[in-house]
Write a protein that holds these residues in place. Structure first.
Motif, PDB file in Angstrom:
ATOM      1  N   VAL A 149      52.386 -12.106 -19.822  1.00 14.00           N
ATOM      2  CA  VAL A 149      52.513 -10.716 -20.213  1.00 14.00           C
ATOM      3  C   VAL A 149      51.223 -10.046 -19.735  1.00 14.00           C
ATOM      4  CG1 VAL A 149      52.684  -9.150 -22.183  1.00 14.00           C
ATOM      5  CG2 VAL A 149      53.955 -11.311 -22.181  1.00 14.00           C
ATOM      6  N   PRO A 150      51.286  -8.866 -19.123  1.00 11.08           N
ATOM      7  CA  PRO A 150      50.064  -8.213 -18.637  1.00 11.08           C
ATOM      8  C   PRO A 150      48.976  -8.166 -19.720  1.00 11.08           C
ATOM      9  CG  PRO A 150      51.967  -7.018 -17.863  1.00 11.08           C
ATOM     10  CD  PRO A 150      52.485  -8.069 -18.823  1.00 11.08           C
ATOM     11  N   GLY A 151      47.775  -8.597 -19.335  1.00 10.70           N
ATOM     12  CA  GLY A 151      46.631  -8.598 -20.245  1.00 10.70           C
ATOM     13  C   GLY A 151      46.497  -9.858 -21.080  1.00 10.70           C
ATOM     14  N   VAL A 152      47.443 -10.809 -20.945  1.00  9.89           N
ATOM     15  CA  VAL A 152      47.412 -12.050 -21.721  1.00  9.89           C
ATOM     16  C   VAL A 152      47.302 -13.227 -20.747  1.00  9.89           C
ATOM     17  CG1 VAL A 152      48.678 -13.514 -23.343  1.00  9.89           C
ATOM     18  CG2 VAL A 152      48.822 -11.018 -23.539  1.00  9.89           C
ATOM     19  N   GLN A 153      46.438 -14.189 -21.061  1.00  9.07           N
ATOM     20  CA  GLN A 153      46.260 -15.359 -20.198  1.00  9.07           C
ATOM     21  C   GLN A 153      47.494 -16.255 -20.219  1.00  9.07           C
ATOM     22  OE1 GLN A 153      43.706 -16.271 -18.159  1.00  9.07           O
ATOM     23  NE2 GLN A 153      42.848 -14.257 -18.564  1.00  9.07           N
ATOM     24  N   PRO A 154      47.877 -16.823 -19.066  1.00  6.94           N
ATOM     25  CA  PRO A 154      48.995 -17.774 -19.040  1.00  6.94           C
ATOM     26  C   PRO A 154      48.657 -19.015 -19.862  1.00  6.94           C
ATOM     27  CG  PRO A 154      48.359 -17.126 -16.814  1.00  6.94           C
ATOM     28  CD  PRO A 154      47.325 -16.580 -17.751  1.00  6.94           C
ATOM     29  N   THR A 155      49.688 -19.701 -20.324  1.00 10.93           N
ATOM     30  CA  THR A 155      49.527 -20.948 -21.071  1.00 10.93           C
ATOM     31  C   THR A 155      50.156 -22.084 -20.275  1.00 10.93           C
ATOM     32  OG1 THR A 155      51.639 -20.718 -22.214  1.00 10.93           O
ATOM     33  CG2 THR A 155      49.699 -19.689 -23.266  1.00 10.93           C
ATOM     34  N   VAL A 156      50.050 -23.292 -20.784  1.00 12.57           N
ATOM     35  CA  VAL A 156      50.688 -24.438 -20.138  1.00 12.57           C
ATOM     36  C   VAL A 156      52.197 -24.217 -20.075  1.00 12.57           C
ATOM     37  CG1 VAL A 156      51.177 -26.913 -20.390  1.00 12.57           C
ATOM     38  CG2 VAL A 156      48.876 -26.050 -20.799  1.00 12.57           C
ATOM     39  N   GLN A 157      52.789 -23.636 -21.136  1.00 14.96           N
ATOM     40  CA  GLN A 157      54.228 -23.405 -21.168  1.00 14.96           C
ATOM     41  C   GLN A 157      54.674 -22.321 -20.186  1.00 14.96           C
ATOM     42  OE1 GLN A 157      52.290 -23.430 -23.929  1.00 14.96           O
ATOM     43  NE2 GLN A 157      52.955 -25.315 -24.914  1.00 14.96           N
ATOM     44  N   SER A 158      53.751 -21.453 -19.782  1.00 17.30           N
ATOM     45  CA  SER A 158      54.133 -20.376 -18.867  1.00 17.30           C
ATOM     46  C   SER A 158      53.567 -20.594 -17.460  1.00 17.30           C
ATOM     47  CB  SER A 158      53.672 -19.020 -19.422  1.00 17.30           C
ATOM     48  OG  SER A 158      52.264 -18.926 -19.430  1.00 17.30           O
ATOM     49  N   SER A 159      53.240 -21.835 -17.154  1.00 16.17           N
ATOM     50  CA  SER A 159      52.701 -22.173 -15.834  1.00 16.17           C
ATOM     51  C   SER A 159      53.462 -23.369 -15.273  1.00 16.17           C
ATOM     52  CB  SER A 159      51.213 -22.524 -15.935  1.00 16.17           C
ATOM     53  OG  SER A 159      50.481 -21.443 -16.453  1.00 16.17           O
ATOM     54  N   GLU A 213      65.356 -20.512  -8.288  1.00 14.53           N
ATOM     55  CA  GLU A 213      65.174 -19.609  -9.413  1.00 14.53           C
ATOM     56  C   GLU A 213      64.115 -20.086 -10.395  1.00 14.53           C
ATOM     57  OE1 GLU A 213      68.257 -18.872 -12.749  1.00 14.53           O
ATOM     58  OE2 GLU A 213      68.528 -17.258 -11.288  1.00 14.53           O
ATOM     59  N   ILE A 214      63.261 -19.143 -10.798  1.00 14.37           N
ATOM     60  CA  ILE A 214      62.316 -19.334 -11.892  1.00 14.37           C
ATOM     61  C   ILE A 214      62.779 -18.398 -13.001  1.00 14.37           C
ATOM     62  CG2 ILE A 214      59.915 -19.095 -12.667  1.00 14.37           C
ATOM     63  CD1 ILE A 214      60.222 -21.245 -10.504  1.00 14.37           C
ATOM     64  N   VAL A 215      62.895 -18.906 -14.228  1.00 14.98           N
ATOM     65  CA  VAL A 215      63.350 -18.104 -15.356  1.00 14.98           C
ATOM     66  C   VAL A 215      62.202 -17.955 -16.349  1.00 14.98           C
ATOM     67  CG1 VAL A 215      65.004 -17.920 -17.261  1.00 14.98           C
ATOM     68  CG2 VAL A 215      65.715 -18.898 -15.082  1.00 14.98           C
ATOM     69  N   MET A 216      61.946 -16.704 -16.755  1.00 15.96           N
ATOM     70  CA  MET A 216      60.893 -16.392 -17.712  1.00 15.96           C
ATOM     71  C   MET A 216      61.548 -15.875 -18.988  1.00 15.96           C
ATOM     72  SD  MET A 216      58.327 -14.399 -15.070  1.00 15.96           S
ATOM     73  CE  MET A 216      59.418 -13.018 -14.850  1.00 15.96           C
ATOM     74  N   GLY A 217      61.124 -16.405 -20.139  1.00 18.37           N
ATOM     75  CA  GLY A 217      61.668 -15.960 -21.417  1.00 18.37           C
ATOM     76  C   GLY A 217      60.758 -16.361 -22.555  1.00 18.37           C
ATOM     77  N   THR A 218      61.147 -16.005 -23.765  1.00 18.14           N
ATOM     78  CA  THR A 218      60.346 -16.364 -24.928  1.00 18.14           C
ATOM     79  C   THR A 218      61.134 -17.301 -25.830  1.00 18.14           C
ATOM     80  OG1 THR A 218      61.095 -14.389 -26.100  1.00 18.14           O
ATOM     81  CG2 THR A 218      58.988 -14.233 -24.944  1.00 18.14           C
ATOM     82  N   ALA A 219      60.420 -18.209 -26.465  1.00 14.09           N
ATOM     83  CA  ALA A 219      60.976 -19.116 -27.461  1.00 14.09           C
ATOM     84  C   ALA A 219      59.957 -19.199 -28.588  1.00 14.09           C
ATOM     85  CB  ALA A 219      61.244 -20.487 -26.868  1.00 14.09           C
ATOM     86  N   GLU A 220      60.382 -18.818 -29.794  1.00 15.51           N
ATOM     87  CA  GLU A 220      59.501 -18.808 -30.970  1.00 15.51           C
ATOM     88  C   GLU A 220      58.228 -18.021 -30.704  1.00 15.51           C
ATOM     89  OE1 GLU A 220      59.107 -22.649 -32.820  1.00 15.51           O
ATOM     90  OE2 GLU A 220      61.208 -23.098 -32.456  1.00 15.51           O
ATOM     91  N   GLY A 221      58.384 -16.887 -30.025  1.00 13.74           N
ATOM     92  CA  GLY A 221      57.261 -15.984 -29.780  1.00 13.74           C
ATOM     93  C   GLY A 221      56.350 -16.375 -28.634  1.00 13.74           C
ATOM     94  N   GLU A 222      56.625 -17.469 -27.959  1.00 10.47           N
ATOM     95  CA  GLU A 222      55.792 -17.939 -26.852  1.00 10.47           C
ATOM     96  C   GLU A 222      56.507 -17.734 -25.520  1.00 10.47           C
ATOM     97  OE1 GLU A 222      52.626 -19.256 -27.066  1.00 10.47           O
ATOM     98  OE2 GLU A 222      52.705 -18.780 -29.193  1.00 10.47           O
ATOM     99  N   LEU A 223      55.793 -17.196 -24.532  1.00  7.35           N
ATOM    100  CA  LEU A 223      56.359 -17.032 -23.198  1.00  7.35           C
ATOM    101  C   LEU A 223      56.476 -18.390 -22.532  1.00  7.35           C
ATOM    102  CD1 LEU A 223      57.256 -15.033 -20.980  1.00  7.35           C
ATOM    103  CD2 LEU A 223      54.900 -15.051 -20.167  1.00  7.35           C
ATOM    104  N   GLN A 224      57.622 -18.640 -21.913  1.00  7.41           N
ATOM    105  CA  GLN A 224      57.840 -19.879 -21.185  1.00  7.41           C
ATOM    106  C   GLN A 224      58.444 -19.565 -19.828  1.00  7.41           C
ATOM    107  OE1 GLN A 224      60.070 -22.745 -23.414  1.00  7.41           O
ATOM    108  NE2 GLN A 224      58.598 -22.774 -25.083  1.00  7.41           N
ATOM    109  N   CYS A 225      58.122 -20.398 -18.843  1.00  6.47           N
ATOM    110  CA  CYS A 225      58.702 -20.291 -17.503  1.00  6.47           C
ATOM    111  C   CYS A 225      59.292 -21.642 -17.145  1.00  6.47           C
ATOM    112  CB  CYS A 225      57.643 -19.909 -16.485  1.00  6.47           C
ATOM    113  SG  CYS A 225      57.067 -18.238 -16.685  1.00  6.47           S
TER     114      CYS A 225
END
Length: 149
Positions: free
Chosen positions: A128-138, A36-48
Motif C-alpha cells: 500500500v503506498p507509504g507502507v513497507q512490503p512484508t514477507v507476505q507481500s513479496s 498472473e500475480i494476485v494482490m489482496g488482503t487476508a485478516e488485514g494483511e496485504l498478500q501477493c
C-alpha cells in the motif's frame, strides 16, 4: 472476519506456480502466455500470490497484476522490468524510478513483454503506498529456460 476469509479463499484459489487466463496475446507472431500475480488482503494483511512465480526466460509473455483488495496497491519489480524488453501496458505507466506501478482497487494492469529477462530470480513486492512490503507481500519472479523441443 467473513470478508477476510472470502479474500483469503480468493487468494488461495490462485495456483501455487502460475495463474493463467484464457486471453492470449501475440508479440511478433509468437504467443505471449499470461502470467498472473494476485494482490489482496487476508485478516488485514496485504498478500501477493504466488510467492514464487515461474516464467519462461527470454520469451514473450503478458504479465497480469490483479488487485482484488479495496486499497490501491503498488507492484514493484525493478530488476525484472530493467532487464525486460517491454512492448506496452494497459491503463498505467511503469515508473522508471521505482520499477513499478500502482494498481487501483479491484482492478488489474497488464504488461505485454516482447522478451522476458534472462534466467534468474527477480524480486517483486506489493505494498500500500507509504507502507513497507512484508514477507507476505513479496516474492520472486523466477525465469526458467523454455522447455526443450
Amino acid at each position: 472476519m467473513a470478508g477476510a476469509l472470502l479474500i483469503l479463499g480468493q487468494l488461495a484459489s490462485v495456483t501455487p506456480a502460475l495463474a493463467q487466463s484464457d486471453q492470449l496475446t501475440t508479440v511478433g507472431g509468437e504467443v505471449a502466455p499470461p502470467i498472473e500475480i494476485v494482490m489482496g488482503t487476508a485478516e488485514g494483511e496485504l498478500q501477493c500470490l504466488p510467492p514464487r512465480a515461474r516464467l519462461p526466460a527470454e520469451e514473450p509473455l503478458t504479465l497480469r497484476v490483479r488487485n482484488i483488495s479495496e486499497l490501491p496497491v503498488t507492484f514493484v519489480a525493478p530488476e525484472f522490468f530493467k532487464a525486460a524488453d517491454m512492448v506496452e501496458t494497459t491503463d498505467t505507466a511503469l515508473d522508471a524510478s521505482t520499477g513499478g506501478f500502482l494498481v487501483p482497487p479491484e482492478d488489474e494492469v497488464q504488461m505485454v513483454i516482447r522478451e522476458s529477462p534472462p534466467v534468474g530470480e527477480y524480486g517483486y513486492a506489493c505494498s500500500v503506498p507509504g507502507v513497507q512490503p512484508t514477507v507476505q507481500s513479496s516474492g520472486f519472479l523466477i525465469l526458467v529456460p523454455p522447455p526443450a523441443e
